[in-house]
Motif scaffolding. Structure first.
Motif, PDB file in Angstrom:
ATOM      1  N   PRO A 261       0.812  -1.229   0.000  1.00  0.00           N
ATOM      2  CA  PRO A 261       0.000   0.000   0.000  1.00  0.00           C
ATOM      3  C   PRO A 261       0.838   1.269   0.000  1.00  0.00           C
ATOM      4  O   PRO A 261       0.512   2.234  -0.699  1.00  0.00           O
ATOM      5  N   SER A 262       1.932   1.282   0.769  1.00  0.00           N
ATOM      6  CA  SER A 262       2.770   2.486   0.811  1.00  0.00           C
ATOM      7  C   SER A 262       3.491   2.712  -0.514  1.00  0.00           C
ATOM      8  O   SER A 262       3.670   3.854  -0.963  1.00  0.00           O
ATOM      9  N   GLN A 263       3.914   1.631  -1.174  1.00  0.00           N
ATOM     10  CA  GLN A 263       4.573   1.761  -2.472  1.00  0.00           C
ATOM     11  C   GLN A 263       3.585   2.213  -3.551  1.00  0.00           C
ATOM     12  O   GLN A 263       3.939   2.959  -4.464  1.00  0.00           O
ATOM     13  N   ALA A 264       2.352   1.765  -3.415  1.00  0.00           N
ATOM     14  CA  ALA A 264       1.330   2.090  -4.414  1.00  0.00           C
ATOM     15  C   ALA A 264       0.699   3.456  -4.187  1.00  0.00           C
ATOM     16  O   ALA A 264       0.051   3.992  -5.086  1.00  0.00           O
ATOM     17  N   TYR A 265       0.903   4.026  -3.003  1.00  0.00           N
ATOM     18  CA  TYR A 265       0.176   5.257  -2.651  1.00  0.00           C
ATOM     19  C   TYR A 265       0.360   6.398  -3.653  1.00  0.00           C
ATOM     20  O   TYR A 265      -0.628   7.048  -4.022  1.00  0.00           O
ATOM     21  N   PRO A 266       1.575   6.682  -4.128  1.00  0.00           N
ATOM     22  CA  PRO A 266       1.716   7.790  -5.089  1.00  0.00           C
ATOM     23  C   PRO A 266       0.839   7.603  -6.331  1.00  0.00           C
ATOM     24  O   PRO A 266       0.235   8.555  -6.821  1.00  0.00           O
ATOM     25  N   THR A 267       0.754   6.358  -6.815  1.00  0.00           N
ATOM     26  CA  THR A 267      -0.090   6.085  -7.981  1.00  0.00           C
ATOM     27  C   THR A 267      -1.563   6.228  -7.631  1.00  0.00           C
ATOM     28  O   THR A 267      -2.347   6.826  -8.381  1.00  0.00           O
ATOM     29  N   VAL A 268      -1.955   5.684  -6.478  1.00  0.00           N
ATOM     30  CA  VAL A 268      -3.350   5.780  -6.035  1.00  0.00           C
ATOM     31  C   VAL A 268      -3.747   7.233  -5.849  1.00  0.00           C
ATOM     32  O   VAL A 268      -4.829   7.668  -6.275  1.00  0.00           O
ATOM     33  N   GLU A 269      -2.868   8.000  -5.228  1.00  0.00           N
ATOM     34  CA  GLU A 269      -3.153   9.415  -4.984  1.00  0.00           C
ATOM     35  C   GLU A 269      -3.373  10.152  -6.295  1.00  0.00           C
ATOM     36  O   GLU A 269      -4.300  10.968  -6.418  1.00  0.00           O
ATOM     37  N   LYS A 270      -2.548   9.870  -7.290  1.00  0.00           N
ATOM     38  CA  LYS A 270      -2.673  10.553  -8.582  1.00  0.00           C
ATOM     39  C   LYS A 270      -3.996  10.193  -9.259  1.00  0.00           C
ATOM     40  O   LYS A 270      -4.680  11.062  -9.810  1.00  0.00           O
ATOM     41  N   VAL A 271      -4.378   8.913  -9.214  1.00  0.00           N
ATOM     42  CA  VAL A 271      -5.632   8.485  -9.841  1.00  0.00           C
ATOM     43  C   VAL A 271      -6.818   9.172  -9.171  1.00  0.00           C
ATOM     44  O   VAL A 271      -7.702   9.722  -9.837  1.00  0.00           O
ATOM     45  N   LEU A 272      -6.837   9.148  -7.840  1.00  0.00           N
ATOM     46  CA  LEU A 272      -7.939   9.762  -7.104  1.00  0.00           C
ATOM     47  C   LEU A 272      -7.956  11.275  -7.308  1.00  0.00           C
ATOM     48  O   LEU A 272      -9.024  11.881  -7.447  1.00  0.00           O
ATOM     49  N   LEU A 273      -6.778  11.874  -7.329  1.00  0.00           N
ATOM     50  CA  LEU A 273      -6.696  13.318  -7.515  1.00  0.00           C
ATOM     51  C   LEU A 273      -7.215  13.715  -8.893  1.00  0.00           C
ATOM     52  O   LEU A 273      -7.982  14.679  -9.024  1.00  0.00           O
ATOM     53  N   ASP A 274      -6.822  12.977  -9.929  1.00  0.00           N
ATOM     54  CA  ASP A 274      -7.284  13.286 -11.282  1.00  0.00           C
ATOM     55  C   ASP A 274      -8.804  13.188 -11.375  1.00  0.00           C
ATOM     56  O   ASP A 274      -9.460  14.029 -11.994  1.00  0.00           O
ATOM     57  N   LYS A 275      -9.374  12.160 -10.749  1.00  0.00           N
ATOM     58  CA  LYS A 275     -10.829  11.993 -10.782  1.00  0.00           C
ATOM     59  C   LYS A 275     -11.521  13.143 -10.066  1.00  0.00           C
ATOM     60  O   LYS A 275     -12.528  13.683 -10.540  1.00  0.00           O
ATOM     61  N   LYS A 276     -10.995  13.531  -8.916  1.00  0.00           N
ATOM     62  CA  LYS A 276     -11.617  14.603  -8.151  1.00  0.00           C
ATOM     63  C   LYS A 276     -11.444  15.953  -8.828  1.00  0.00           C
ATOM     64  O   LYS A 276     -12.331  16.810  -8.763  1.00  0.00           O
ATOM     65  N   LEU A 277     -10.308  16.145  -9.486  1.00  0.00           N
ATOM     66  CA  LEU A 277     -10.111  17.387 -10.229  1.00  0.00           C
ATOM     67  C   LEU A 277     -11.089  17.480 -11.395  1.00  0.00           C
ATOM     68  O   LEU A 277     -11.658  18.546 -11.653  1.00  0.00           O
ATOM     69  N   ASP A 278     -11.279  16.366 -12.103  1.00  0.00           N
ATOM     70  CA  ASP A 278     -12.252  16.351 -13.202  1.00  0.00           C
ATOM     71  C   ASP A 278     -13.638  16.688 -12.686  1.00  0.00           C
ATOM     72  O   ASP A 278     -14.370  17.494 -13.281  1.00  0.00           O
ATOM     73  N   SER A 279     -14.015  16.053 -11.574  1.00  0.00           N
ATOM     74  CA  SER A 279     -15.337  16.285 -11.001  1.00  0.00           C
ATOM     75  C   SER A 279     -15.494  17.734 -10.541  1.00  0.00           C
ATOM     76  O   SER A 279     -16.529  18.368 -10.789  1.00  0.00           O
ATOM     77  N   ALA A 280     -14.459  18.258  -9.892  1.00  0.00           N
ATOM     78  CA  ALA A 280     -14.513  19.640  -9.402  1.00  0.00           C
ATOM     79  C   ALA A 280     -14.591  20.617 -10.557  1.00  0.00           C
ATOM     80  O   ALA A 280     -15.317  21.619 -10.501  1.00  0.00           O
ATOM     81  N   PHE A 281     -13.853  20.327 -11.626  1.00  0.00           N
ATOM     82  CA  PHE A 281     -13.867  21.223 -12.776  1.00  0.00           C
ATOM     83  C   PHE A 281     -15.231  21.209 -13.464  1.00  0.00           C
ATOM     84  O   PHE A 281     -15.777  22.254 -13.829  1.00  0.00           O
ATOM     85  N   ASN A 282     -15.798  20.018 -13.643  1.00  0.00           N
ATOM     86  CA  ASN A 282     -17.113  19.923 -14.271  1.00  0.00           C
ATOM     87  C   ASN A 282     -18.171  20.633 -13.429  1.00  0.00           C
ATOM     88  O   ASN A 282     -19.076  21.285 -13.964  1.00  0.00           O
ATOM     89  N   SER A 283     -18.053  20.500 -12.115  1.00  0.00           N
ATOM     90  CA  SER A 283     -18.999  21.167 -11.216  1.00  0.00           C
ATOM     91  C   SER A 283     -18.867  22.683 -11.342  1.00  0.00           C
ATOM     92  O   SER A 283     -19.874  23.406 -11.424  1.00  0.00           O
ATOM     93  N   TRP A 284     -17.617  23.162 -11.352  1.00  0.00           N
ATOM     94  CA  TRP A 284     -17.383  24.600 -11.499  1.00  0.00           C
ATOM     95  C   TRP A 284     -17.924  25.096 -12.836  1.00  0.00           C
ATOM     96  O   TRP A 284     -18.587  26.132 -12.909  1.00  0.00           O
ATOM     97  N   LEU A 285     -17.655  24.337 -13.908  1.00  0.00           N
ATOM     98  CA  LEU A 285     -18.082  24.755 -15.232  1.00  0.00           C
ATOM     99  C   LEU A 285     -19.606  24.789 -15.338  1.00  0.00           C
ATOM    100  O   LEU A 285     -20.179  25.707 -15.937  1.00  0.00           O
TER     101      LEU A 285
END
Length: 320
Positions: A261-285
């Protein structure tokens, strides 16, 4: 994200597209009163089709691509307006710094020559650069600070996507190739003594040194026997195939493993962050479109959209 945004803008077009004579030559849309010019569309269209001179699109294909490009230009305009409202606009110095960074990759005078050869107007290029900087700033300074990733979310994602974090067995190799045994052998000797691949390749004409990672079972047939008994740091026998001379240096060998889990965290964080950024951007738009005044030339609208517009109260004229 683009598909969602485009659907949102189609909805916006139905509400705000307009017909009639133009109020300013070259203006194809207005975003809260600010113009979007046909020249911007044409510039981006030409960039998209650079190197495809033999392709002759239909009128409808051009119109469709123009609509998609306009979609992006409207979004960029809304983002730049938001940054201005928040007091964090993209400044001329920001653009200059970014341009200087790009120029560092070119010898003196080569940057301007490249633009000339590719028929790119420097002012159009800078405007596109400004828009790219605006999008980056918006995501980093407006959306990112509002997003939190809980460790429980990361753990849950890790458990549900274990197969994504399985690293198959394989080897990291330096592939040394050249026109003759002597040159390849010389290059291998230099690499084994610790010289960097870049320096070796620069010293020896026609010799290439590239690094590659290959999974077990996916080696070219002629490499299998050479790699099988190699130890890390050792070089294979020199091989000759199709007038090319090749030698392999084993840099690393890994067994199959599952990232912790600790080795995978940077990848997991990026995936979750990208999804949340997309959602936040669509909501803002979505919210931004509801309060924005966007008017678009009728020639870029779908036929059914134009019919819907005709049923509604006519809006202010925009150029075509």
């Amino acid at each position: 994200m683009r598909k969602t945004i485009f659907c949102l803008l189609v909805f916006c077009l139905i509400l705000t597209g307009c017909q009639g004579k133009s109020d300013e030559p070259g203006v194809i849309a207005r975003v809260n009163g600010q113009p979007v010019y046909l020249a911007q569309l044409e510039y981006q269209y030409d960039l998209n089709h650079e190197g495809s001179e033999d392709f002759v699109p239909s009128v409808e294909q051009v119109r469709e691509e123009y609509r998609h490009i306009l979609n992006d230009l409207i979004i960029q305009k809304l983002v730049m307006q938001e940054l201005m409202e928040r007091g964090i606009p993209v400044t001329s110095q920001d653009v200059k710094n970014a341009e200087n960074t790009v120029r560092e990759d070119y010898p003196d005078g080569a940057f301007e020559q490249t633009l000339i050869e590719e028929y790119i107007n420097i002012d159009d290029w800078r405007e596109q650069l400004r828009n790219q900087l605006g999008m980056d700033k918006f995501f980093k300074q407006v959306l990112r600070p509002e997003i939190k990733i809980d460790y429980k979310e990361a753990e849950e994602y890790y458990r549900k996507h274990l197969s994504d974090f399985y690293v198959p067995a394989g080897s990291r190799l330096l592939v040394v190739s050249g026109p003759s045994r002597d040159r390849v052998s010389h290059a291998v000797d230099s690499l084994m003594k610790g010289e960097s691949p870049k320096i070796v390749a620069s010293k020896l004409k026609q010799v290439r040194v590239r690094e590659t990672w290959i999974r077990d079972g996916q080696y070219p047939t002629e490499w299998e026997n050479e790699i099988h008994d190699l130890k890390v740091g050792e070089a294979s026998q020199i091989m000759v195939k199709d007038r090319s001379v090749i030698c392999l240096i084993l840099k690393e060998k890994k067994e199959a493993t599952l990232l912790t889990p600790s080795q995978a965290y940077p990848t997991v964080e990026k995936v979750l962050l990208d999804k949340k950024l997309d959602s936040a951007f669509n909501s803002w738009l979505t919210s931004k479109l509801k309060v924005s005044d966007i008017k678009i030339s009728e020639h870029l609208l779908e036929k059914h959209t134009e019919k819907n517009v005709a049923k509604k109260k006519p809006s202010e004229t925009v150029s075509e």
